[in-house]
Design a protein around this motif. Structure first.
Motif, mmCIF file in Angstrom:
data_model
loop_
_atom_site.group_PDB
_atom_site.id
_atom_site.type_symbol
_atom_site.label_atom_id
_atom_site.label_comp_id
_atom_site.label_asym_id
_atom_site.label_seq_id
_atom_site.Cartn_x
_atom_site.Cartn_y
_atom_site.Cartn_z
ATOM 1 N N GLU A 154 0.741 -1.257 -0.083
ATOM 2 C CA GLU A 154 -0.152 0.050 0.053
ATOM 3 C C GLU A 154 0.786 1.074 0.011
ATOM 4 O OE1 GLU A 154 -4.018 0.175 2.771
ATOM 5 O OE2 GLU A 154 -2.060 1.177 3.744
ATOM 6 N N ASP A 188 1.635 3.732 -3.045
ATOM 7 C CA ASP A 188 0.498 4.619 -3.408
ATOM 8 C C ASP A 188 0.976 6.037 -2.987
ATOM 9 O OD1 ASP A 188 -0.856 2.602 -4.476
ATOM 10 O OD2 ASP A 188 -2.008 2.377 -2.395
ATOM 11 N N ARG A 209 4.881 5.805 -9.249
ATOM 12 C CA ARG A 209 4.542 4.561 -8.681
ATOM 13 C C ARG A 209 5.378 3.370 -9.147
ATOM 14 N NH1 ARG A 209 0.093 4.797 -11.295
ATOM 15 N NH2 ARG A 209 0.207 2.582 -11.893
ATOM 16 N N ASP A 242 1.916 -4.874 -11.939
ATOM 17 C CA ASP A 242 1.517 -3.398 -12.293
ATOM 18 C C ASP A 242 2.833 -2.691 -12.545
ATOM 19 O OD1 ASP A 242 1.154 -0.782 -11.849
ATOM 20 O OD2 ASP A 242 0.532 -0.901 -9.774
ATOM 21 N N GLY A 295 3.214 0.257 -13.005
ATOM 22 C CA GLY A 295 3.454 1.581 -12.371
ATOM 23 C C GLY A 295 4.095 2.594 -13.596
ATOM 24 N N SER A 311 -4.237 4.187 2.552
ATOM 25 C CA SER A 311 -2.783 4.086 2.268
ATOM 26 C C SER A 311 -2.249 5.222 3.175
ATOM 27 C CB SER A 311 -1.957 4.360 1.094
ATOM 28 O OG SER A 311 -0.722 4.731 1.463
ATOM 29 N N LEU A 332 -0.222 7.749 1.258
ATOM 30 C CA LEU A 332 -1.024 8.643 0.275
ATOM 31 C C LEU A 332 -1.945 9.671 1.212
ATOM 32 C CD1 LEU A 332 -1.718 9.264 -2.278
ATOM 33 C CD2 LEU A 332 -3.504 7.323 -2.211
#
Lengths: 345, 345
Positions: A288, A291, A296, A336, A338, B231, B234
């Motif tokens: 997490e 994020d 990313r 991902d 990113g 998150s 974030l």
DNA sequence: TTGAAAGCGCTAACAG
DNA sequence: CTGTTAGCGCTTTCAA
């Protein structure tokens, strides 16, 4: 434990106390307290009131011995010091919460000896099932699991033979997929940064899959950097600086986990390195925290929540066919890309 | 649990099986397996061999019932989803590892109802002691703890009356100290960013201490921003952006934890805000992650490892005077100004 | 140093 | 719907 706690004139309460206080037989009290339906409303109410007034707490030790059933599930994991296993636990708890089953957690610190001890300790409580991370165990641990006579679910990894049930991803394939993605993007001079943990078999398998895919393209890792302990984010920074100063020609860094990857990313951003143009980066886990970074980091999700949920569902027989043994579930990790892997060439 | 696991011709092994296999009475086998010294060398060896060959695992359910002693310590914490409680657990484990006592962890998700359930569940296993986070409990939970007849250690917080023993820091004073440090550095227009958790009493007490110190200087918080879930890094970024766009005149942001603080710091660095000149920042917890950031966030260490260790030491009677009840230990958190509070004026 | 008997507090199984 | 009886597998206690 020092014995100074209580001059102790009080015993701890038993069923018999509730029985006497309510004028109902012990057996019926037991039925009420276990929510077995076959008790009249009025009796139930009297018993409940007596139990509550006295502050009675049932003795599961005695109950477990008598019934030969214990509502405990042993969960054996290597570590609590990064977010991956707590998230697996969350998945397990979510499913178990509705079932009366209770997880009991043991931590091995990636040590086979500790795993063996923890397992022995837990099995001596005669749990209804075991969830254990990984497929690699000492002979003794394997024997205990095999002979326990209860459902066993090995989690996180499917690359190898299972004792009973298994839920997880293939870390070998995960490493392969990442390598292929990196190669497809045109990166060629690749370095690896990881932990110094001989017993982290999943990290090892990812790296094996990764290097196998490189080999298939006629490539090999150009350099490696390992760490052990300390702030992973800081280590990621330091290792990245170290490997880049040694090998400034590298065009990709593959990290064994997201925390050191995030540290590496922060270093690159601070150093003004062009990511992903001049240097690509990728981690593993899908944590997490990523994020919250400006860029990313490429990663792969290990399906931690889902693994925990599926394992618990197997133990509770909530599978498609109601089986709680011999189930095999391979999940597919999402890659991902990113913003740290450039588009395929 | 589905019952398909085993056609079951095998029982699980008992002491009697080891007794028969070794030709030694059950009682003596029991003595050997519990390492009670009064057994001859030869008998001991025969028993150990038989137990190992059979793969015998003692039944602690039966043992606990017979001996009225259980080597379990109940540990009740609100959450596993940030690093603070796992670190407390590490401290507990370090001390308990040598003692034969085993921690069993229950998680409450900051819910008093869940705390009550978890506690009831754990007490029903008749543990030798309880370590529970916080001083605030429901009446029923408090009654259970009071009447359990075993040592209870409340941890993390000392601001209030304890049931039995207590180990922790004063969060009220922690908040005060931070406020005083901030004021001494000349900051005056201060905003707060925190979690929306009515049952996080420690965060509440920190904020109360913080605002009390501001009030003593004739000041009040200029603005607040809350979040819930997701998150933290974030959220820290987002909340910081939000509060600064609403109140660009603020000169300090006080965060209820380091993760959102780190997110805020990253935002400020990315946005080119002069930290700590134009804007100061501070968090709470002293998490390891902060070491990996380019700029060190001001924070306070909650002494998590030490709290865990001290709590376990109380339960094992390893205190100065050997008591395992009625002990009170207040630790002093270190304030680390990092690089996000400017020097005092 | 070893063994025999008597439970620990509860529930399975059966009877009413 | 409620009660009675007989253990669950181990350890305590006492005796040998």
């Amino acid at each position: 434990m020092a014995n100074d706690h209580r001059p102790d004139t009080r015993r701890t309460l038993t069923l018999r106390d509730v029985s006497e206080a309510s004028g109902v037989s012990e057996m019926t009290v037991s039925r009420v307290l276990r929510n077995r339906g076959d008790v009249s409303r009025s009796t139930r109410d009297r018993v409940m009131k007596a139990a509550k007034d006295l502050g009675y707490v049932p003795n599961k030790i005695a109950g477990g011995l008598a019934s030969q059933r214990v509502n405990l599930v042993a969960v054996i994991i290597p570590s609590l010091s990064n977010m991956v296993f707590p998230e697996v636990l969350t998945g397990i708890s979510q499913v178990l919460d509705d079932t009366g089953l209770q997880p009991v957690v043991g931590v091995t610190n990636y040590s086979p000896e500790r795993e063996e001890r923890v397992l022995y300790e837990m099995l001596s409580w005669r749990p209804s099932g075991v969830i254990v991370a990984g497929l690699e165990h000492s002979d003794a641990a394997r024997a205990m699991l095999t002979n326990a006579g209860i459902p066993i679910v090995e989690i996180m990894d499917v690359d190898g033979p299972a004792i009973d049930s298994v839920v997880g991803i293939s870390h070998h394939r995960a490493g392969q997929m990442m390598a292929q993605t990196i190669l497809a993007a045109g990166y060629r001079r690749i370095g690896f940064l990881g932990t110094q943990m001989p017993h982290d078999h999943r990290a090892r398998k990812r790296l094996e899959g990764f290097t196998a895919a490189l080999a298939a393209a006629g490539l090999a890792l150009e350099d490696r950097e390992y760490y052990d302990g300390g702030s992973a984010l800081l280590k990621g920074r330091e290792m990245t600086q170290a490997i880049l100063s040694r090998r400034p020609d590298l065009d990709f860094l593959y990290y064994s986990n997201d925390m050191i990857g995030a540290g590496g990313l922060l270093h690159c951003l601070d150093a003004g390195i062009d990511v992903p143009g001049r240097l690509g980066l990728a981690g593993f886990n899908g944590v997490e925290l990523l994020d919250g970074l400006r860029v990313r980091l490429a990663t792969m999700d290990a399906c931690r929540l889902e693994v925990g949920r599926a394992a618990a569902e197997i133990l509770t027989g909530k599978t498609a066919d109601g089986r709680s043994s011999g189930v095999r579930i391979e999940l597919t990790p999402r890659l991902d890309p990113g913003q740290t892997i450039r588009a395929p060439r």
